[in-house]
Design a protein around this motif. Structure first.
Motif, PDB file in Angstrom:
ATOM      1  N   HIS A  15     -29.525  29.072  45.826  1.00  0.00           N
ATOM      2  CA  HIS A  15     -30.706  29.851  45.466  1.00  0.00           C
ATOM      3  C   HIS A  15     -30.781  30.078  43.958  1.00  0.00           C
ATOM      4  O   HIS A  15     -31.855  30.290  43.416  1.00  0.00           O
ATOM      5  CB  HIS A  15     -30.684  31.191  46.193  1.00  0.00           C
ATOM      6  CG  HIS A  15     -30.718  31.048  47.690  1.00  0.00           C
ATOM      7  ND1 HIS A  15     -31.859  30.696  48.372  1.00  0.00           N
ATOM      8  CD2 HIS A  15     -29.748  31.209  48.621  1.00  0.00           C
ATOM      9  CE1 HIS A  15     -31.603  30.647  49.682  1.00  0.00           C
ATOM     10  NE2 HIS A  15     -30.324  30.948  49.850  1.00  0.00           N
ATOM     11  N   HIS A  16     -29.634  30.031  43.274  1.00  0.00           N
ATOM     12  CA  HIS A  16     -29.608  30.277  41.840  1.00  0.00           C
ATOM     13  C   HIS A  16     -28.898  29.117  41.157  1.00  0.00           C
ATOM     14  O   HIS A  16     -27.886  28.624  41.629  1.00  0.00           O
ATOM     15  CB  HIS A  16     -28.900  31.601  41.514  1.00  0.00           C
ATOM     16  CG  HIS A  16     -29.532  32.792  42.180  1.00  0.00           C
ATOM     17  ND1 HIS A  16     -30.720  33.352  41.753  1.00  0.00           N
ATOM     18  CD2 HIS A  16     -29.134  33.524  43.260  1.00  0.00           C
ATOM     19  CE1 HIS A  16     -31.028  34.378  42.522  1.00  0.00           C
ATOM     20  NE2 HIS A  16     -30.087  34.502  43.453  1.00  0.00           N
ATOM     21  N   PHE A  17     -29.464  28.715  40.043  1.00  0.00           N
ATOM     22  CA  PHE A  17     -28.880  27.598  39.305  1.00  0.00           C
ATOM     23  C   PHE A  17     -27.659  28.072  38.533  1.00  0.00           C
ATOM     24  O   PHE A  17     -27.731  29.027  37.751  1.00  0.00           O
ATOM     25  CB  PHE A  17     -29.934  27.012  38.358  1.00  0.00           C
ATOM     26  CG  PHE A  17     -29.442  25.851  37.541  1.00  0.00           C
ATOM     27  CD1 PHE A  17     -29.144  24.651  38.154  1.00  0.00           C
ATOM     28  CD2 PHE A  17     -29.264  25.965  36.173  1.00  0.00           C
ATOM     29  CE1 PHE A  17     -28.695  23.577  37.424  1.00  0.00           C
ATOM     30  CE2 PHE A  17     -28.815  24.893  35.436  1.00  0.00           C
ATOM     31  CZ  PHE A  17     -28.527  23.691  36.058  1.00  0.00           C
ATOM     32  N   ASP A  18     -26.543  27.396  38.733  1.00  0.00           N
ATOM     33  CA  ASP A  18     -25.294  27.744  38.075  1.00  0.00           C
ATOM     34  C   ASP A  18     -25.150  26.888  36.819  1.00  0.00           C
ATOM     35  O   ASP A  18     -24.765  25.718  36.875  1.00  0.00           O
ATOM     36  CB  ASP A  18     -24.119  27.513  39.031  1.00  0.00           C
ATOM     37  CG  ASP A  18     -22.822  28.100  38.499  1.00  0.00           C
ATOM     38  OD1 ASP A  18     -22.744  28.338  37.272  1.00  0.00           O
ATOM     39  OD2 ASP A  18     -21.894  28.304  39.305  1.00  0.00           O
ATOM     40  N   GLU A  19     -25.467  27.469  35.655  1.00  0.00           N
ATOM     41  CA  GLU A  19     -25.443  26.711  34.408  1.00  0.00           C
ATOM     42  C   GLU A  19     -24.032  26.271  34.042  1.00  0.00           C
ATOM     43  O   GLU A  19     -23.828  25.127  33.583  1.00  0.00           O
ATOM     44  CB  GLU A  19     -26.044  27.558  33.279  1.00  0.00           C
ATOM     45  CG  GLU A  19     -27.517  27.893  33.476  1.00  0.00           C
ATOM     46  CD  GLU A  19     -28.071  28.697  32.312  1.00  0.00           C
ATOM     47  OE1 GLU A  19     -27.343  28.860  31.307  1.00  0.00           O
ATOM     48  OE2 GLU A  19     -29.218  29.148  32.400  1.00  0.00           O
ATOM     49  N   ILE A  24     -19.921  21.935  33.358  1.00  0.00           N
ATOM     50  CA  ILE A  24     -18.605  21.411  33.730  1.00  0.00           C
ATOM     51  C   ILE A  24     -18.742  20.025  34.356  1.00  0.00           C
ATOM     52  O   ILE A  24     -17.971  19.105  34.049  1.00  0.00           O
ATOM     53  CB  ILE A  24     -17.891  22.380  34.687  1.00  0.00           C
ATOM     54  CG1 ILE A  24     -17.545  23.687  33.958  1.00  0.00           C
ATOM     55  CG2 ILE A  24     -16.634  21.751  35.259  1.00  0.00           C
ATOM     56  CD1 ILE A  24     -16.974  24.753  34.865  1.00  0.00           C
ATOM     57  N   GLN A  25     -19.740  19.858  35.220  1.00  0.00           N
ATOM     58  CA  GLN A  25     -19.946  18.563  35.865  1.00  0.00           C
ATOM     59  C   GLN A  25     -20.341  17.489  34.852  1.00  0.00           C
ATOM     60  O   GLN A  25     -19.855  16.350  34.904  1.00  0.00           O
ATOM     61  CB  GLN A  25     -21.022  18.681  36.942  1.00  0.00           C
ATOM     62  CG  GLN A  25     -20.574  19.410  38.193  1.00  0.00           C
ATOM     63  CD  GLN A  25     -21.678  19.497  39.226  1.00  0.00           C
ATOM     64  OE1 GLN A  25     -22.856  19.389  38.899  1.00  0.00           O
ATOM     65  NE2 GLN A  25     -21.301  19.697  40.478  1.00  0.00           N
ATOM     66  N   ILE A  26     -21.211  17.863  33.892  1.00  0.00           N
ATOM     67  CA  ILE A  26     -21.637  16.898  32.884  1.00  0.00           C
ATOM     68  C   ILE A  26     -20.461  16.495  32.005  1.00  0.00           C
ATOM     69  O   ILE A  26     -20.240  15.302  31.724  1.00  0.00           O
ATOM     70  CB  ILE A  26     -22.775  17.476  32.025  1.00  0.00           C
ATOM     71  CG1 ILE A  26     -24.033  17.722  32.879  1.00  0.00           C
ATOM     72  CG2 ILE A  26     -23.107  16.539  30.854  1.00  0.00           C
ATOM     73  CD1 ILE A  26     -24.623  16.471  33.469  1.00  0.00           C
ATOM     74  N   ARG A  27     -19.668  17.481  31.558  1.00  0.00           N
ATOM     75  CA  ARG A  27     -18.515  17.185  30.715  1.00  0.00           C
ATOM     76  C   ARG A  27     -17.514  16.305  31.460  1.00  0.00           C
ATOM     77  O   ARG A  27     -16.976  15.342  30.893  1.00  0.00           O
ATOM     78  CB  ARG A  27     -17.851  18.484  30.272  1.00  0.00           C
ATOM     79  CG  ARG A  27     -16.627  18.225  29.363  1.00  0.00           C
ATOM     80  CD  ARG A  27     -15.919  19.511  29.001  1.00  0.00           C
ATOM     81  NE  ARG A  27     -16.764  20.335  28.148  1.00  0.00           N
ATOM     82  CZ  ARG A  27     -17.111  21.588  28.439  1.00  0.00           C
ATOM     83  NH1 ARG A  27     -16.695  22.146  29.557  1.00  0.00           N
ATOM     84  NH2 ARG A  27     -17.859  22.279  27.612  1.00  0.00           N
ATOM     85  N   ARG A  28     -17.276  16.646  32.730  1.00  0.00           N
ATOM     86  CA  ARG A  28     -16.320  15.869  33.529  1.00  0.00           C
ATOM     87  C   ARG A  28     -16.794  14.445  33.710  1.00  0.00           C
ATOM     88  O   ARG A  28     -16.004  13.488  33.647  1.00  0.00           O
ATOM     89  CB  ARG A  28     -16.127  16.546  34.881  1.00  0.00           C
ATOM     90  CG  ARG A  28     -15.238  15.781  35.848  1.00  0.00           C
ATOM     91  CD  ARG A  28     -15.020  16.577  37.118  1.00  0.00           C
ATOM     92  NE  ARG A  28     -14.355  15.788  38.136  1.00  0.00           N
ATOM     93  CZ  ARG A  28     -14.990  15.061  39.049  1.00  0.00           C
ATOM     94  NH1 ARG A  28     -16.313  15.038  39.057  1.00  0.00           N
ATOM     95  NH2 ARG A  28     -14.319  14.350  39.937  1.00  0.00           N
TER      96      ARG A  28
END
Length: 558
Positions: A15-19, A24-28
């Motif tokens: 329901h809420h976007f976790d910035e 973390i996903q982009i960096r990984r």
């Protein structure tokens, strides 16, 4: 790994976007050297919206979700216990390994799994691995039903799933699962099935052999072209997923040729030369028409016929023959007759000229997709014959006037499978849409249940549905396409059939009557005026001269 703003069922659960999680996903992803997707094509797509709107239920799974796209839908989650049961049985077959070892092995291929999917998969690596293991375990257990040797099943259906599936496919749940498995958005990469089987068996070679037997039986049961003389050999290492495998069987590689669309603007010089050529052709046809009229009249007897001969040999008629058709149609009163006469006598030459001048690489127009129905083609003298092959066997033999079409078997699963094959072709094909063009051809020649009946009687359609009317509705509902392209061998068949059909005098006369007689008030008014003028002239002539001397005395005597 593709990033997209398109929302997916998996992302809708948040329901809420976790910035922070996103960063973390982009960096990984950027720092992971194993995420090299070069050479791994996207094979599992979202269905184009233009296709989905026509029949949404044909592209969205109704009973079971396979893969990440529809995994979190509540209405599909009740089948999760059956998938877990299949995974439990797969775990029991592992020799000396625990299920966690299989999860760790799947995690190593995370970047390859993600590369196969068009959407961004909002899962961490371990979650994705567990999801794929459970789903591949269920799919392998389902495919084992089709693993047969010498007509005998190699494995019985597990008792827990016996009420869902059966070898004959008679149960409704079995057909629903079958349709869900073949949906584009419900595909699983085929290499994951090989990995799962490899852990259960001794080697990857043995896993490929077992999987090949499964897929051979599955594709033979699913392929709509049931009468294929030689079923192609399946290489499980060269296919992305089940839907792509079936597509490769229906559309062989030689047909998948790139089609470059080139628009050519003809200059005015070519246009003038074309008009001059057309005018000469029309003039020669006028001479041919009067010559044929004279030949027909020369064999007749009687004073009235001799009078007609004198009229035909008169100077005005000779002058009329020598005058170009373009000048004749500009004379007062004759302009109304221009289109009807050209349609009746010159349509074949005109159509042929247009076909020669048109560029074969241009995308087809809507009118070019149209083709007469089976009933109309048979009435025009065209016969139909069934072939034992795939779409490459479609042809029209001008010498024998025979339209050859492959035998296609239709059941309650066919429409969903064909629609998803068309969606896959639209998503992945860079060249002509061969399968889409085939569905358009069948849609064009089938209008009513009578057309289906005629094809069924000739062995082209094997109807396993409730009625011929349902088959007609199936083809007529598959008319939507994402784009129009030319498929050379199919377009040639369509053009040859249309040319032969339109050249028949019965067809020409029918079209002429509908368009220029019954549907043209100008033509009817002109004919009425001419008839009234002739009758008035005849009345005036007979009031001055005796008309009896112009007719045969024997006729008057009678």
């Amino acid at each position: 790994m593709a990033f997209s703003n398109q929302s997916s069922p998996s992302s809708n659960r948040n329901h809420h976007f976790d910035e922070l999680r996103w960063v973390i996903q982009i960096r990984r992803y950027l720092e992971d050297s194993n995420n090299d997707e070069h050479g791994i094509p996207v094979t599992i797509f979202s269905v184009p919206r233009s296709l989905r709107v026509s029949k949404p239920e044909a592209y969205v799974p109704q009973l079971i979700a396979l893969g990440p796209y529809h995994h979190w839908q509540p209405e599909l989650y009740e089948m999760e216990r059956y998938k877990l049961s299949a995974a439990k049985r797969a775990q029991n077959q592992l020799p000396d390994l625990k299920f966690q070892h299989l999860v760790e092995h799947f995690t190593k291929f995370e970047h390859i799994i993600r590369a196969h999917y068009h959407r961004y998969l909002d899962f961490n690596g371990e979650t994705l691995a567990w999801l794929m293991i459970v789903d591949t375990s269920f799919l392998l257990e389902f495919l084992q039903i089709y693993a047969c040797e010498e007509g005998k099943a190699l494995k019985r259906v597990p008792s827990r799933m016996s009420h869902l599936v059966d070898n004959a496919g008679r149960k409704s749940a079995h057909n629903v699962i079958l349709r869900d498995i073949m949906m584009l958005e419900n595909q699983l990469p085929l290499f994951l099935l090989r990995l799962n089987l490899e852990f259960q068996l001794s080697s990857i070679q043995e896993a490929d052999g077992v999987l090949t037997v499964m897929l051979n039986g599955f594709m033979k049961a699913l392929c709509p072209f049931k009468m294929m003389e030689s079923f192609p050999c399946i290489d499980v290492t060269k296919h992305a997923h089940l839907l792509e495998l079936l597509y490769s069987i229906l559309v062989p590689k030689p047909l998948e040729q790139p089609c470059e669309v080139i628009d050519i603007n003809e200059d005015q010089t070519d246009a003038v030369e074309s008009n001059e050529k057309s005018s000469k052709d029309h003039s020669s046809h006028i001479k041919h028409f009067f010559s044929a009229s004279w030949s027909a009249a020369s064999g007749l007897n009687g004073s009235a016929i001799r009078y007609i001969k004198q009229v035909l040999l008169s100077r005005p008629i000779k002058f009329l023959v020598k005058v170009p058709w373009k000048i004749i149609t500009n004379l007062p009163g004759f302009s109304v007759l221009r289109k009807p006469v050209e349609h009746l006598f010159f349509s074949e030459t005109s159509d042929k000229s247009k076909l020669e001048d048109s560029n074969i690489n241009k995308p087809p127009l809507i009118e070019e997709i149209m083709i007469p129905s089976v009933t109309e083609l048979i009435n025009a003298g065209i016969s139909f014959s069934a072939t034992k092959g795939n779409m490459t066997t479609i042809q029209f033999d001008v010498k024998t006037v025979t339209f050859y079409l492959p035998t296609v078997s239709l059941d309650i699963n066919t429409e969903v499978i064909l629609r998803n094959l068309v969606a896959y072709e639209a998503s992945v094909a860079s060249g002509p849409l061969v399968l889409t063009r085939y569905t358009e051809l069948m849609n064009g020649i089938i209008d009513t249940d009578e057309d289906v009946k005629l094809l069924r009687e000739r062995g082209i359609i094997l109807n396993r549905m409730k009625s011929d009317d349902e088959v007609a509705k199936l083809w007529n509902s598959m008319s939507r396409s994402v784009r129009l392209t030319r498929v050379p061998f199919l377009d040639k068949v369509i053009e040859d059939v249309n040319r032969y059909h339109n050249s028949r005098w019965r067809v020409k006369t029918t079209k002429f009557m509908k368009k220029y007689v019954f549907g043209s008030w100008q033509f009817l008014t002109f004919l009425a005026a001419i008839l009234l003028l002739l009758l008035t002239s005849l009345q005036a002539f007979c009031s001055v001269y005796s008309c009896a001397r112009w007719f045969n005395p024997t006729i008057i005597g009678e």
